[in-house]
Design a protein around this motif. Structure first.
Motif, short mmCIF file in Angstrom:
data_model
loop_
_atom_site.label_atom_id
_atom_site.label_comp_id
_atom_site.label_asym_id
_atom_site.label_seq_id
_atom_site.Cartn_x
_atom_site.Cartn_y
_atom_site.Cartn_z
N PHE A 130 151.70 7.45 80.36
CA PHE A 130 151.69 8.82 80.01
C PHE A 130 151.57 8.30 78.26
N VAL A 131 150.79 9.29 77.58
CA VAL A 131 150.64 8.94 76.31
C VAL A 131 150.84 10.20 75.36
N TRP A 132 151.97 10.31 74.62
CA TRP A 132 152.18 11.39 73.64
C TRP A 132 151.95 10.76 72.13
N MET A 133 150.84 10.98 71.75
CA MET A 133 150.59 10.30 70.34
C MET A 133 149.60 10.98 69.53
N PRO A 134 150.15 11.58 68.56
CA PRO A 134 149.29 12.27 67.50
C PRO A 134 148.66 11.46 66.56
N SER A 135 147.42 11.20 67.07
CA SER A 135 146.51 10.31 66.16
C SER A 135 145.35 10.72 66.02
N THR A 136 144.48 10.03 64.97
CA THR A 136 143.11 10.69 64.71
C THR A 136 142.17 9.29 64.39
N HIS A 137 141.03 9.33 64.88
CA HIS A 137 140.08 8.31 64.46
C HIS A 137 139.36 8.77 63.02
N VAL A 138 139.81 8.54 62.19
CA VAL A 138 139.30 9.23 60.65
C VAL A 138 137.96 9.00 60.42
N ALA A 139 137.54 7.80 60.63
CA ALA A 139 136.25 7.24 60.22
C ALA A 139 135.84 5.76 60.80
N PRO A 140 135.00 5.24 60.53
CA PRO A 140 134.94 3.76 61.25
C PRO A 140 135.68 2.94 60.31
N GLY A 141 136.45 2.24 61.21
CA GLY A 141 137.49 1.36 60.61
C GLY A 141 138.88 1.76 60.08
N ARG A 142 139.08 3.17 60.26
CA ARG A 142 140.21 4.15 59.99
C ARG A 142 140.85 4.76 61.06
N VAL A 143 142.16 4.54 61.16
CA VAL A 143 142.76 5.39 62.30
C VAL A 143 144.07 5.79 61.52
N SER A 151 155.53 5.98 66.40
CA SER A 151 154.16 6.61 66.46
C SER A 151 153.58 7.25 67.65
N GLY A 152 154.54 7.26 68.76
CA GLY A 152 154.12 7.61 70.10
C GLY A 152 155.01 7.48 71.22
N ILE A 153 155.03 8.43 72.23
CA ILE A 153 155.82 7.98 73.54
C ILE A 153 154.94 7.75 74.60
N PHE A 180 157.31 2.33 69.10
CA PHE A 180 157.01 3.41 70.08
C PHE A 180 158.22 3.62 70.84
N SER A 181 158.37 4.81 71.48
CA SER A 181 159.23 4.97 72.63
C SER A 181 158.71 4.68 73.79
N ALA A 182 159.18 3.63 74.50
CA ALA A 182 158.45 3.22 75.76
C ALA A 182 159.04 2.90 76.79
N PRO A 183 159.71 3.88 77.38
CA PRO A 183 160.34 3.51 78.68
C PRO A 183 159.56 3.30 79.79
#
Length: 341
Positions: A130-143, A151-153, A180-183
């Motif tokens: 289960f992934v809860w992660m507000p993230s963006t592939h901004v541009a090539p080579g950038r996240v 950073s995420g659950i 991460f929170s990773a139970p």
């Protein structure tokens, strides 16, 4: 363990970056301009704490590295790409004998609920995440990843059932020590189906710009459509006898562990489906989100007309290369009429 991140976009790139910063060996798998940028300049990784460049090995596929018995494959591609990607990786030899499908664990760090089933046709050991992660592939080579203090659950469990044993516990420990929170959770399927309900609005966000990243609507119809598509999905899961919880309550629960903060110099955009349209990938995950509800409705004698309409519309947007948020008034009127608004 060495972590091979298959699909180093928003989710995969964040997982790989955090594991690398946590002292673990990581290989990023990417294609096209993103792969070129990773090889030339490293991964530009932004968080609320700052942006840094990480020099992580990047490859284009399984032929470019020798697989080891201590490898963990983390699948983070969109669901529509799962089958093709796994067909590349499953038969690859592992040092000491056997193939990846026979010897290596595969973690499905993806939206939807179909990926694990597809993977289990090929791989002996599949772990659901289960992934809860507000993230963006901004541009090539950038996240970028906007979550803090984590950073995420990432809840990890066995598939089709169980807690995944010692291997899952070891992976969860590495993730938990890497931001991460990773139970470990033997009931991870319930979390994933609940998130599926929350993701049903991704198609609407993509085509209309609705939601926490979009413009909303003056007359409230977009917000009402989001509520209707989610309610329709919940009714279908109930008809299918699939346990789930309230997606709004899930959001509140995750919000207690992870809050959003800006990444300097970067603007938070839309859902993963919105990002697919913005990058012009030509495909979108609606077939495995709204389409999952449509499939279950057909199997169990229920109805899902709004999910079916959004699945079809999102697919048309992707194939035609339409920009995110470019839904016309006539198209919105048709959706609203279907929902009785």
């Amino acid at each position: 363990m060495r972590y091979i991140i298959i699909g180093a976009g928003a989710v995969g790139g964040t997982i790989g970056a955090r594991l690398h910063e946590g002292g673990h060996e990581v290989v990023l798998v990417a294609r096209g301009a993103h792969l070129g940028a990773l090889r030339a300049d490293g991964l530009r990784f932004g968080t609320p704490q700052g942006t840094r460049t990480l020099r992580i090995r990047a490859v284009g596929g399984p032929t470019e590295l020798t697989l080891r018995p201590d490898d963990v494959l983390v699948l983070a591609v969109k669901s529509q790409d799962t089958a093709a990607v796994l067909a590349e990786w499953a038969p690859r030899p592992v040092a000491g004998g056997g193939t990846a499908a026979e010897r290596l664990p595969l973690v499905c760090a993806q939206n939807g609920v179909e990926n694990e089933r597809v993977a289990l046709r090929l791989f002996r050991e599949v772990l659901a995440m289960f992934v809860w992660m507000p993230s963006t592939h901004v541009a090539p080579g950038r996240v970028s990843a906007n979550g803090t203090p984590v950073s995420g659950i990432l809840r990890l469990g066995g598939y089709p059932s169980g807690n995944g044993g010692e291997r899952a516990a070891a992976i969860a420990a590495d993730l938990g020590g890497s931001g991460f929170s990773a139970p470990v959770d033997a009931d991870v399927a319930r979390w994933k189906y609940t998130k599926l309900l929350g993701n049903l609005g991704n198609a609407l966000d993509a085509v209309a710009g609705r939601g926490p990243y979009g413009r909303g609507s003056a007359d409230g119809r977009l917000e009402a459509l989001y509520e209707r598509v989610t309610a329709e999905g919940a009714a279908v899961l109930a008809a299918a006898g699939i346990p789930h919880d309230d997606p709004d309550e899930l959001a509140r629960t995750c919000g207690k562990a992870l809050r959003l903060e800006p990444v300097e110099g970067e603007e938070r955009t839309g859902s993963s489906s919105w990002q697919s349209l913005a990058r012009g990938t030509g495909s979108i995950e609606a077939d495995h989100l709204n389409g999952e509800i449509v499939l279950l409705a057909r199997l169990h004698g229920a109805a899902a007309p709004l999910n079916e309409a959004l699945q079809r519309l999102a697919g048309e947007f992707a194939r035609a290369g339409r920009a995110p948020g470019s839904l016309t008034p006539a198209e919105l009127d048709a959706l609203a009429a279907l929902a009785g608004l």
